[in-house]
Design a protein around this motif. Structure first.
Motif, PDB file in Angstrom:
ATOM      1  N   LEU A   1       0.814  -1.215   0.000  1.00  0.00           N
ATOM      2  CA  LEU A   1       0.000   0.000   0.000  1.00  0.00           C
ATOM      3  C   LEU A   1       0.850   1.268   0.000  1.00  0.00           C
ATOM      4  CD1 LEU A   1      -2.846  -1.062   2.472  1.00  0.00           C
ATOM      5  CD2 LEU A   1      -2.945  -0.907  -0.016  1.00  0.00           C
ATOM      6  N   THR A   2       2.038   1.184   0.602  1.00  0.00           N
ATOM      7  CA  THR A   2       2.925   2.358   0.592  1.00  0.00           C
ATOM      8  C   THR A   2       3.455   2.625  -0.817  1.00  0.00           C
ATOM      9  OG1 THR A   2       4.918   1.065   1.089  1.00  0.00           O
ATOM     10  CG2 THR A   2       3.632   1.878   2.963  1.00  0.00           C
ATOM     11  N   GLN A   3       3.432   1.578  -1.675  1.00  0.00           N
ATOM     12  CA  GLN A   3       3.913   1.713  -3.054  1.00  0.00           C
ATOM     13  C   GLN A   3       2.750   1.822  -4.037  1.00  0.00           C
ATOM     14  OE1 GLN A   3       6.320  -1.781  -3.790  1.00  0.00           O
ATOM     15  NE2 GLN A   3       7.021  -1.826  -1.681  1.00  0.00           N
ATOM     16  N   LYS A   4       1.536   1.976  -3.503  1.00  0.00           N
ATOM     17  CA  LYS A   4       0.334   1.917  -4.328  1.00  0.00           C
ATOM     18  C   LYS A   4       0.393   2.829  -5.551  1.00  0.00           C
ATOM     19  CE  LYS A   4      -4.698   2.370  -3.946  1.00  0.00           C
ATOM     20  NZ  LYS A   4      -5.825   2.616  -3.014  1.00  0.00           N
TER      21      LYS A   4
ATOM     22  N   LEU B   1     -11.559  -3.996   1.798  1.00  0.00           N
ATOM     23  CA  LEU B   1     -11.083  -4.045   3.177  1.00  0.00           C
ATOM     24  C   LEU B   1      -9.845  -4.930   3.324  1.00  0.00           C
ATOM     25  CD1 LEU B   1     -14.545  -4.148   4.975  1.00  0.00           C
ATOM     26  CD2 LEU B   1     -12.958  -2.219   4.799  1.00  0.00           C
ATOM     27  N   VAL B   2      -9.785  -6.028   2.551  1.00  0.00           N
ATOM     28  CA  VAL B   2      -8.562  -6.843   2.536  1.00  0.00           C
ATOM     29  C   VAL B   2      -7.402  -5.978   2.040  1.00  0.00           C
ATOM     30  CG1 VAL B   2      -7.381  -8.784   1.430  1.00  0.00           C
ATOM     31  CG2 VAL B   2      -9.726  -9.058   2.256  1.00  0.00           C
ATOM     32  N   ALA B   3      -7.690  -5.159   1.029  1.00  0.00           N
ATOM     33  CA  ALA B   3      -6.650  -4.294   0.455  1.00  0.00           C
ATOM     34  C   ALA B   3      -6.236  -3.172   1.404  1.00  0.00           C
ATOM     35  CB  ALA B   3      -7.134  -3.703  -0.874  1.00  0.00           C
ATOM     36  N   GLU B   4      -7.005  -2.973   2.473  1.00  0.00           N
ATOM     37  CA  GLU B   4      -6.596  -2.011   3.511  1.00  0.00           C
ATOM     38  C   GLU B   4      -5.723  -2.674   4.564  1.00  0.00           C
ATOM     39  OE1 GLU B   4      -9.780   0.127   5.309  1.00  0.00           O
ATOM     40  OE2 GLU B   4     -10.724   0.644   3.396  1.00  0.00           O
ATOM     41  N   GLY B   5      -5.527  -4.012   4.424  1.00  0.00           N
ATOM     42  CA  GLY B   5      -4.702  -4.730   5.384  1.00  0.00           C
ATOM     43  C   GLY B   5      -5.466  -5.200   6.607  1.00  0.00           C
TER      44      GLY B   5
ATOM     45  N   GLU C   1      -1.062 -11.978  -2.613  1.00  0.00           N
ATOM     46  CA  GLU C   1      -1.241 -12.096  -4.062  1.00  0.00           C
ATOM     47  C   GLU C   1      -2.525 -11.402  -4.504  1.00  0.00           C
ATOM     48  OE1 GLU C   1      -1.084 -16.056  -5.562  1.00  0.00           O
ATOM     49  OE2 GLU C   1       0.798 -16.546  -4.567  1.00  0.00           O
ATOM     50  N   LEU C   2      -3.577 -11.566  -3.701  1.00  0.00           N
ATOM     51  CA  LEU C   2      -4.868 -10.955  -4.039  1.00  0.00           C
ATOM     52  C   LEU C   2      -4.761  -9.437  -4.081  1.00  0.00           C
ATOM     53  CD1 LEU C   2      -7.960 -11.070  -4.452  1.00  0.00           C
ATOM     54  CD2 LEU C   2      -8.194 -11.166  -1.954  1.00  0.00           C
ATOM     55  N   VAL C   3      -4.146  -8.851  -3.067  1.00  0.00           N
ATOM     56  CA  VAL C   3      -4.027  -7.392  -3.014  1.00  0.00           C
ATOM     57  C   VAL C   3      -3.134  -6.882  -4.148  1.00  0.00           C
ATOM     58  CG1 VAL C   3      -3.199  -5.440  -1.656  1.00  0.00           C
ATOM     59  CG2 VAL C   3      -4.513  -7.264  -0.556  1.00  0.00           C
ATOM     60  N   ARG C   4      -2.026  -7.589  -4.392  1.00  0.00           N
ATOM     61  CA  ARG C   4      -1.144  -7.178  -5.492  1.00  0.00           C
ATOM     62  C   ARG C   4      -1.906  -7.203  -6.820  1.00  0.00           C
ATOM     63  NH1 ARG C   4       4.225  -6.758  -6.038  1.00  0.00           N
ATOM     64  NH2 ARG C   4       4.620  -7.854  -4.096  1.00  0.00           N
ATOM     65  N   PHE C   5      -2.656  -8.291  -7.039  1.00  0.00           N
ATOM     66  CA  PHE C   5      -3.452  -8.429  -8.265  1.00  0.00           C
ATOM     67  C   PHE C   5      -4.468  -7.289  -8.354  1.00  0.00           C
ATOM     68  CE2 PHE C   5      -6.922  -9.966 -10.854  1.00  0.00           C
ATOM     69  CZ  PHE C   5      -6.311 -10.699 -11.864  1.00  0.00           C
TER      70      PHE C   5
ATOM     71  N   LEU D   1      -8.663  -3.130  -9.223  1.00  0.00           N
ATOM     72  CA  LEU D   1      -9.888  -3.754  -8.710  1.00  0.00           C
ATOM     73  C   LEU D   1     -10.287  -3.232  -7.336  1.00  0.00           C
ATOM     74  CD1 LEU D   1      -9.285  -7.483  -9.727  1.00  0.00           C
ATOM     75  CD2 LEU D   1     -10.667  -5.773 -10.900  1.00  0.00           C
ATOM     76  N   ALA D   2      -9.314  -2.812  -6.536  1.00  0.00           N
ATOM     77  CA  ALA D   2      -9.617  -2.301  -5.197  1.00  0.00           C
ATOM     78  C   ALA D   2     -10.008  -0.833  -5.292  1.00  0.00           C
ATOM     79  CB  ALA D   2      -8.407  -2.475  -4.282  1.00  0.00           C
ATOM     80  N   LYS D   3     -11.058  -0.487  -4.561  1.00  0.00           N
ATOM     81  CA  LYS D   3     -11.557   0.896  -4.646  1.00  0.00           C
ATOM     82  C   LYS D   3     -11.439   1.575  -3.301  1.00  0.00           C
ATOM     83  CE  LYS D   3     -14.845  -0.495  -8.221  1.00  0.00           C
ATOM     84  NZ  LYS D   3     -16.263  -0.660  -8.577  1.00  0.00           N
TER      85      LYS D   3
END
Length: 231
Positions: free
Chosen positions: A153-156, A180-184, A219-223, A229-231
């Motif tokens: 996320l720091t490199q988003k 929410l997964v993408a928020e960690g 892997e999911l968050v990176r993808f 895909l993450a909003k």
């Protein structure tokens, strides 16, 4: 055992009769009249199991099964063949193609229900056991994944985005869980945010893994970040 099923058969009478029986047995059932329609539905709303006829026009059951098995999202999706063909060589061809069960017509609908329940139970048992908090028991591994996600996320803003390599259609709830997964956040935190159970969150995370062809939260968050895909 509840589950979402996809039934693919070009015979309207049989298709409706089997659908009604499965629904009366507690399953949610989508239907398709041919393999091409089935392929569209399986991408739009990932089922827990597919029941397919073999002898269908244009794209037969074997070709449909190969299409599923060649796609990493559906490689482990349970598939049952319903068919009038009962020859041993045909059954062998089905098993070699990756079918999980084979039921020649005419069949006892109770036998079909028993096969469906057995395959769903086996698939569920292959999922790692969760703690009462709904998290994987390997806390160290999970903590590592959360740390990796937060590092991502720091490199988003530096991650180059590109279109996803295949169509991905997420339900509103799957999208909420992905965000929410993408928020960690962990499953327990996600459940609290969405006012649901940790078991339901785990189910949605598993569906996200299947729909994206990923195997871990990292892997999911990176993808998701790479393909917007993450909003």
């Amino acid at each position: 055992m509840a589950g979402q099923l996809l039934l693919v058969d070009d015979e309207p009478g049989l298709r409706e009769a089997v659908k009604d029986y499965l629904q009366e047995s507690g399953f949610s059932v989508q239907v398709a009249s041919n393999a091409r329609e089935g392929w569209e539905l399986v991408q739009q709303n990932l089922p827990d199991l597919v029941i397919s006829d073999i002898m269908m026009p244009q794209v037969d059951g074997y070709q449909f099964l190969k299409q599923l098995r060649d796609d990493p999202r559906f490689r482990s999706l349970p598939v049952i063949f319903l068919t009038a063909k009962g020859m041993t060589t045909d059954r062998i061809q089905g098993y070699q193609a990756g079918v999980d069960a084979y039921l020649p017509k005419p069949f006892d609908p109770d036998e079909l229900v028993a096969i469906v329940e057995n395959l769903l139970e086996r698939r569920s048992s292959r999922t790692p056991a969760l703690t009462e908090d709904g998290e994987a028991p390997n806390i160290t591994e999970l903590a590592n994944q959360i740390a990796q996600i937060k590092a991502l996320l720091t490199q988003k803003n530096a991650i180059a985005q590109s279109p996803a390599p295949f169509a991905i259609d997420l339900t509103p709830r799957e999208q909420s869980v992905l965000n929410l997964v993408a928020e960690g956040l962990m499953n327990k935190e996600i459940a609290r945010r969405l006012d649901t159970s940790v078991r339901n969150v785990e189910k949605y995370v598993s569906r996200l893994f299947s729909k994206t062809g990923t195997n871990s939260r990292t892997e999911l968050v990176r993808f998701a970040l790479e393909h917007g895909l993450a909003k």
